[in-house]
Design a protein around this motif. Structure first.
Motif, PDB file in Angstrom:
ATOM      1  N   LEU A 496       0.837  -1.195   0.000  1.00 22.78           N
ATOM      2  CA  LEU A 496       0.000   0.000   0.000  1.00 22.78           C
ATOM      3  C   LEU A 496       0.871   1.243   0.000  1.00 22.78           C
ATOM      4  CD1 LEU A 496      -2.446  -0.981   2.901  1.00 22.78           C
ATOM      5  CD2 LEU A 496      -2.694  -1.523   0.490  1.00 22.78           C
ATOM      6  N   THR A 497       0.608   2.167  -0.911  1.00 25.12           N
ATOM      7  CA  THR A 497       1.185   3.502  -0.885  1.00 25.12           C
ATOM      8  C   THR A 497       0.035   4.493  -1.067  1.00 25.12           C
ATOM      9  OG1 THR A 497       1.598   3.599  -3.275  1.00 25.12           O
ATOM     10  CG2 THR A 497       3.346   2.652  -1.891  1.00 25.12           C
ATOM     11  N   PRO A 498       0.251   5.779  -0.807  1.00 19.26           N
ATOM     12  CA  PRO A 498      -0.874   6.723  -0.907  1.00 19.26           C
ATOM     13  C   PRO A 498      -1.541   6.762  -2.274  1.00 19.26           C
ATOM     14  CG  PRO A 498       0.922   7.704   0.342  1.00 19.26           C
ATOM     15  CD  PRO A 498       1.452   6.420  -0.219  1.00 19.26           C
ATOM     16  N   ASP A 499      -0.795   6.525  -3.331  1.00 21.63           N
ATOM     17  CA  ASP A 499      -1.347   6.696  -4.673  1.00 21.63           C
ATOM     18  C   ASP A 499      -1.539   5.402  -5.442  1.00 21.63           C
ATOM     19  OD1 ASP A 499      -1.430   9.529  -4.441  1.00 21.63           O
ATOM     20  OD2 ASP A 499       0.718   9.612  -4.862  1.00 21.63           O
ATOM     21  N   GLU A 500      -1.040   4.286  -4.919  1.00 20.86           N
ATOM     22  CA  GLU A 500      -1.137   3.030  -5.654  1.00 20.86           C
ATOM     23  C   GLU A 500      -1.085   1.855  -4.689  1.00 20.86           C
ATOM     24  OE1 GLU A 500       0.960   2.026  -9.661  1.00 20.86           O
ATOM     25  OE2 GLU A 500       2.225   1.146  -8.105  1.00 20.86           O
ATOM     26  N   VAL A 501      -1.826   0.807  -5.041  1.00 18.87           N
ATOM     27  CA  VAL A 501      -1.725  -0.469  -4.340  1.00 18.87           C
ATOM     28  C   VAL A 501      -1.279  -1.519  -5.344  1.00 18.87           C
ATOM     29  CG1 VAL A 501      -2.978  -2.295  -3.139  1.00 18.87           C
ATOM     30  CG2 VAL A 501      -3.421   0.100  -2.571  1.00 18.87           C
ATOM     31  N   ARG A 502      -0.299  -2.303  -4.938  1.00 21.31           N
ATOM     32  CA  ARG A 502       0.217  -3.369  -5.793  1.00 21.31           C
ATOM     33  C   ARG A 502       0.039  -4.704  -5.082  1.00 21.31           C
ATOM     34  NH1 ARG A 502       5.277  -4.126  -9.509  1.00 21.31           N
ATOM     35  NH2 ARG A 502       5.790  -6.328  -9.191  1.00 21.31           N
ATOM     36  N   ASN A 503      -0.439  -5.696  -5.832  1.00 22.16           N
ATOM     37  CA  ASN A 503      -0.547  -7.052  -5.299  1.00 22.16           C
ATOM     38  C   ASN A 503       0.382  -7.964  -6.082  1.00 22.16           C
ATOM     39  OD1 ASN A 503      -2.110  -9.006  -3.491  1.00 22.16           O
ATOM     40  ND2 ASN A 503      -2.252  -9.983  -5.501  1.00 22.16           N
ATOM     41  N   ASP A 504       1.255  -8.651  -5.353  1.00 22.43           N
ATOM     42  CA  ASP A 504       2.144  -9.649  -5.949  1.00 22.43           C
ATOM     43  C   ASP A 504       1.705 -11.027  -5.501  1.00 22.43           C
ATOM     44  OD1 ASP A 504       4.827  -8.384  -7.248  1.00 22.43           O
ATOM     45  OD2 ASP A 504       4.089  -7.086  -5.645  1.00 22.43           O
ATOM     46  N   TRP A 505       1.392 -11.889  -6.447  1.00 27.42           N
ATOM     47  CA  TRP A 505       1.130 -13.290  -6.142  1.00 27.42           C
ATOM     48  C   TRP A 505       2.454 -14.031  -6.207  1.00 27.42           C
ATOM     49  CZ3 TRP A 505      -2.071 -10.491  -9.483  1.00 27.42           C
ATOM     50  CH2 TRP A 505      -3.418 -10.375  -9.112  1.00 27.42           C
ATOM     51  N   ILE A 506       2.822 -14.685  -5.111  1.00 23.20           N
ATOM     52  CA  ILE A 506       4.064 -15.446  -5.062  1.00 23.20           C
ATOM     53  C   ILE A 506       3.712 -16.921  -5.171  1.00 23.20           C
ATOM     54  CG2 ILE A 506       6.064 -16.076  -3.647  1.00 23.20           C
ATOM     55  CD1 ILE A 506       4.556 -12.840  -2.836  1.00 23.20           C
ATOM     56  N   PHE A 507       4.255 -17.581  -6.176  1.00 24.22           N
ATOM     57  CA  PHE A 507       3.954 -18.988  -6.433  1.00 24.22           C
ATOM     58  C   PHE A 507       5.149 -19.842  -6.040  1.00 24.22           C
ATOM     59  CE2 PHE A 507       1.590 -16.535  -9.718  1.00 24.22           C
ATOM     60  CZ  PHE A 507       0.315 -16.745  -9.212  1.00 24.22           C
ATOM     61  N   LEU A 508       4.927 -20.765  -5.116  1.00 26.96           N
ATOM     62  CA  LEU A 508       5.992 -21.646  -4.649  1.00 26.96           C
ATOM     63  C   LEU A 508       6.189 -22.804  -5.620  1.00 26.96           C
ATOM     64  CD1 LEU A 508       7.510 -21.009  -1.983  1.00 26.96           C
ATOM     65  CD2 LEU A 508       5.282 -19.931  -2.132  1.00 26.96           C
ATOM     66  N   ASP A 509       7.388 -23.354  -5.580  1.00 30.55           N
ATOM     67  CA  ASP A 509       7.737 -24.407  -6.528  1.00 30.55           C
ATOM     68  C   ASP A 509       7.030 -25.717  -6.214  1.00 30.55           C
ATOM     69  OD1 ASP A 509       9.422 -25.245  -8.804  1.00 30.55           O
ATOM     70  OD2 ASP A 509      10.344 -26.562  -7.322  1.00 30.55           O
ATOM     71  N   THR A 510       6.820 -26.005  -4.925  1.00 26.70           N
ATOM     72  CA  THR A 510       6.242 -27.289  -4.537  1.00 26.70           C
ATOM     73  C   THR A 510       5.639 -27.181  -3.160  1.00 26.70           C
ATOM     74  OG1 THR A 510       6.710 -29.653  -4.243  1.00 26.70           O
ATOM     75  CG2 THR A 510       8.402 -28.113  -3.521  1.00 26.70           C
ATOM     76  N   VAL A 511       4.754 -28.115  -2.832  1.00 27.18           N
ATOM     77  CA  VAL A 511       4.282 -28.283  -1.462  1.00 27.18           C
ATOM     78  C   VAL A 511       4.518 -29.707  -0.971  1.00 27.18           C
ATOM     79  CG1 VAL A 511       2.526 -26.485  -1.656  1.00 27.18           C
ATOM     80  CG2 VAL A 511       1.907 -28.873  -2.161  1.00 27.18           C
ATOM     81  N   THR A 512       5.025 -30.576  -1.812  1.00 28.51           N
ATOM     82  CA  THR A 512       5.198 -31.985  -1.431  1.00 28.51           C
ATOM     83  C   THR A 512       6.486 -32.236  -0.654  1.00 28.51           C
ATOM     84  OG1 THR A 512       6.186 -32.477  -3.582  1.00 28.51           O
ATOM     85  CG2 THR A 512       3.801 -32.802  -3.359  1.00 28.51           C
ATOM     86  N   THR A 513       7.416 -31.284  -0.688  1.00 33.27           N
ATOM     87  CA  THR A 513       8.612 -31.330   0.149  1.00 33.27           C
ATOM     88  C   THR A 513       8.827 -29.945   0.739  1.00 33.27           C
ATOM     89  OG1 THR A 513      10.062 -30.780  -1.716  1.00 33.27           O
ATOM     90  CG2 THR A 513       9.717 -33.122  -1.241  1.00 33.27           C
ATOM     91  N   ALA A 514       9.573 -29.858   1.819  1.00 32.42           N
ATOM     92  CA  ALA A 514       9.865 -28.563   2.428  1.00 32.42           C
ATOM     93  C   ALA A 514      10.863 -27.811   1.559  1.00 32.42           C
ATOM     94  CB  ALA A 514      10.421 -28.769   3.825  1.00 32.42           C
ATOM     95  N   SER A 515      10.464 -26.624   1.089  1.00 28.64           N
ATOM     96  CA  SER A 515      11.310 -25.866   0.173  1.00 28.64           C
ATOM     97  C   SER A 515      10.883 -24.400   0.185  1.00 28.64           C
ATOM     98  CB  SER A 515      11.193 -26.422  -1.246  1.00 28.64           C
ATOM     99  OG  SER A 515      11.837 -25.584  -2.182  1.00 28.64           O
ATOM    100  N   LEU A 516      11.860 -23.500   0.059  1.00 23.64           N
ATOM    101  CA  LEU A 516      11.574 -22.069  -0.079  1.00 23.64           C
ATOM    102  C   LEU A 516      11.650 -21.619  -1.534  1.00 23.64           C
ATOM    103  CD1 LEU A 516      13.487 -20.486   2.954  1.00 23.64           C
ATOM    104  CD2 LEU A 516      11.119 -21.246   2.815  1.00 23.64           C
ATOM    105  N   ALA A 517      11.871 -22.532  -2.452  1.00 22.19           N
ATOM    106  CA  ALA A 517      12.026 -22.182  -3.863  1.00 22.19           C
ATOM    107  C   ALA A 517      10.710 -21.662  -4.432  1.00 22.19           C
ATOM    108  CB  ALA A 517      12.504 -23.389  -4.657  1.00 22.19           C
ATOM    109  N   THR A 518      10.807 -20.611  -5.216  1.00 19.94           N
ATOM    110  CA  THR A 518       9.631 -20.067  -5.893  1.00 19.94           C
ATOM    111  C   THR A 518       9.634 -20.495  -7.350  1.00 19.94           C
ATOM    112  OG1 THR A 518      10.787 -17.990  -6.377  1.00 19.94           O
ATOM    113  CG2 THR A 518       9.459 -18.075  -4.369  1.00 19.94           C
ATOM    114  N   HIS A 519       8.449 -20.603  -7.903  1.00 18.62           N
ATOM    115  CA  HIS A 519       8.303 -20.993  -9.309  1.00 18.62           C
ATOM    116  C   HIS A 519       8.195 -19.761 -10.194  1.00 18.62           C
ATOM    117  CE1 HIS A 519       5.891 -22.041 -12.913  1.00 18.62           C
ATOM    118  NE2 HIS A 519       6.584 -23.169 -12.886  1.00 18.62           N
TER     119      HIS A 519
END
Length: 536
Positions: A496-519
């Motif tokens: 959030l900023t006074p003049d604009e709102v930005r939404n970033d969707w962050i997509f992870l690489d997997t959920v079947t193993t523990a990982s911080l990697a993004t896709h």
């Protein structure tokens, strides 16, 4: 080693306040005694915060915990002290409302038991006051533990640019083990194994989720505003029932009371779900209960779809259009209209609506049958064909979303326009990422950022077409829809900023193993006064 427990005697002793249920800890999912589930904070304001922990004494009786709040991580500069009671009445959960705090400041806290043992040191912050240049909110929804690892929580917990966490619901799921999913990911145990119905069941389910280290760390580092959706109670809940509540499971009112009590015990929050949280003069974050406060039962569109085009049109113009149908309830709807007007009138730059279900309309493409496997069973193929038939009449078949309550949706958007609000709607529930323009009578009334799930599967579970092809077809079929991603799990970051709102969707690489990697990622913005999305 086996154990036998006289359940009637056990429940009698528990209800009498004689002991804490120790049964689940025997499975080793969490410690038998002491501080068992870390710390958390929630319900922030400019001068207050609610702090949380869970403590089980060795004898299972009431314990008074000391609470300290400081401005430094070493807790040398203590600015507030309080106490919190942990005992059988709240299943060991303890909460302390701390007031008289400075606005917008990072704070550190811990709980201390009478024996000198201490909780982990938590970090939190109050909401800021006055003008702001930026504020970042991480947004989550739909975290079904057996479907995989909470990598979205872990990824967010590793960041240093978050100011607040918002969870839009489906924080837990009510199903029995091996129901959804039928084959869980390894080492993602839940308790109890049966479907949760009673208060003890719901408490155990929260406890089995909150042993997750990523979720514990997220709670330890930031305040969270959490609202319930249906799975905290039962699938497709409404005010007097749910699709996943059967007559043999007792009165729904009893189940609902148990579920909401457990939610309040495990997630520090306001006494009422619908609230206004002012973030300085930058935005009002307005939370709603579209699920169980005033929602009328979802309509059954199936008979109309079976009746052909004329029956669908009659349904669209009759039962579906009924202005008396409610998703919020008269009191909450009136409160929202007044709150939007008050927020915009006081000079808040943005009005953020944090609620459960998608408000934008998603229509099924004419080529949707091309998305499913060639050998799909007749029932699934019929479901897709039903969506196509509804879309041909200009309506969505998703009766659990705002599409099932079109008059209520129009009243909300009219209220936003009347208030001259810069409306941004946040939604969870669907497991997929969406971006919508929200028009009212042909004029822009706001935008919607719908958040994908932490672990719960999206369209990738059933459709075989590429996500890009599905996206292009859905966008082409749905005038309000500007973007979607239907195959990836993760979370969203709202800047959030006074003049604009930005939404970033962050997509992870997997959920079947523990990982911080993004896709991958995607982003959209809205400029103040425009009330239309721009894809970045």
């Amino acid at each position: 080693m086996s154990f036998t427990i006289d359940r009637r005697a056990f429940l009698t002793a528990t209800a009498a306040g004689l002991l804490l249920p120790a049964r689940p800890a025997l499975a080793g999912l969490w410690p038998q005694s002491g501080f068992t589930h870390g710390v958390a904070s929630g319900n922030p304001g400019p001068d207050h915060i609610k702090l949380w922990t869970r403590y089980a004494s060795a004898d299972g009786r009431d314990t008074v915990l000391k609470v300290e709040v400081a401005t430094d991580p070493g807790l040398s500069n203590i600015i507030a002290r309080s106490e919190a009671a942990a005992g059988p009445a709240s299943w060991g959960t303890a909460q302390a409302e701390i007031t008289g705090l400075p606005p917008g400041g990072w704070l550190f806290y811990r709980f201390t038991a009478p024996d000198g043992s201490q909780s982990p040191i938590g970090r939190t912050r109050t909401l800021p006051a006055g003008p702001l240049s930026r504020f970042n909110i991480a947004v989550f929804s739909c975290s079904n533990k057996p479907f995989g690892y909470f990598n979205a929580y872990a990824h967010a917990a590793a960041r240093n640019d978050i100011d607040l966490i918002v969870h839009l619901g489906d924080y837990i799921y009510e199903y029995q083990s091996r129901a959804y999913p039928e084959v869980p990911v390894a080492d993602r145990e839940i308790a109890p194994l049966h479907e949760i119905v009673a208060l003890d069941d719901y408490r155990q389910r929260y406890a089995s989720y909150r042993v997750d280290p990523a979720l514990q760390e997220l709670h330890r580092l930031w305040p969270m505003i959490a609202i319930w959706d249906d799975h905290e109670i039962a699938n497709d809940s409404w005010k007097d029932g749910a699709q996943n509540h059967q007559p043999g499971e007792g009165p729904f009112s009893v189940r609902r009371a148990a579920a909401t009590q457990a939610h309040r015990e495990w997630l520090p929050q306001a006494d009422r779900m619908w609230q206004r949280y002012d973030i300085g003069t930058l935005a009002s974050l307005i939370t709603l209960d579209t699920r169980i406060h005033g929602r009328d039962k979802q309509l059954d569109i199936a008979p109309a779809l079976q009746g052909g085009a004329a029956a669908i049109a009659a349904f669209r113009d009759g039962a579906l259009a009924d202005p008396a149908r409610q998703i919020l309830g008269l009191d909450q709807e009136a409160w929202l209209a007044q709150t939007l007007k008050a927020s915009a009138g006081s000079g808040q730059r943005w009005q953020l609506l944090a609620q459960q279900v998608i408000m934008g309309n998603v229509l099924t493409p004419r080529n949707a049958l091309e998305f499913i496997p060639a050998n799909a069973d007749a029932r699934f193929k019929g479901f897709v064909q039903a969506g196509m038939a509804a879309s041909a009449a200009g309506i969505s078949a998703a009766m659990d979303m705002w599409a099932g309550y079109p008059a209520a949706r129009q009243r909300l958007l009219a209220a936003a326009r009347s208030a001259d609000a810069d409306l941004i709607v946040l939604a969870g529930d669907s497991h997929n990422a969406w971006a919508f323009d929200l028009p009212h009578q042909g004029r822009p009334a706001g935008v919607e950022f719908a958040v994908h799930s932490v672990t719960s599967p999206g369209y990738e579970q059933a459709l075989t077409a590429s996500p890009d092809r599905i996206r292009d077809s859905l966008v082409a079929a749905s005038p309000e829809l500007k973007y979607c991603q239907t195959s990836r799990r993760g979370y969203a970051m709202l800047t959030l900023t006074p003049d604009e709102v930005r939404n970033d969707w962050i997509f992870l690489d997997t959920v079947t193993t523990a990982s911080l990697a993004t896709h991958s990622s995607a982003a959209a913005t809205v400029r103040r006064g425009e009330r239309r999305l721009r894809m970045v």
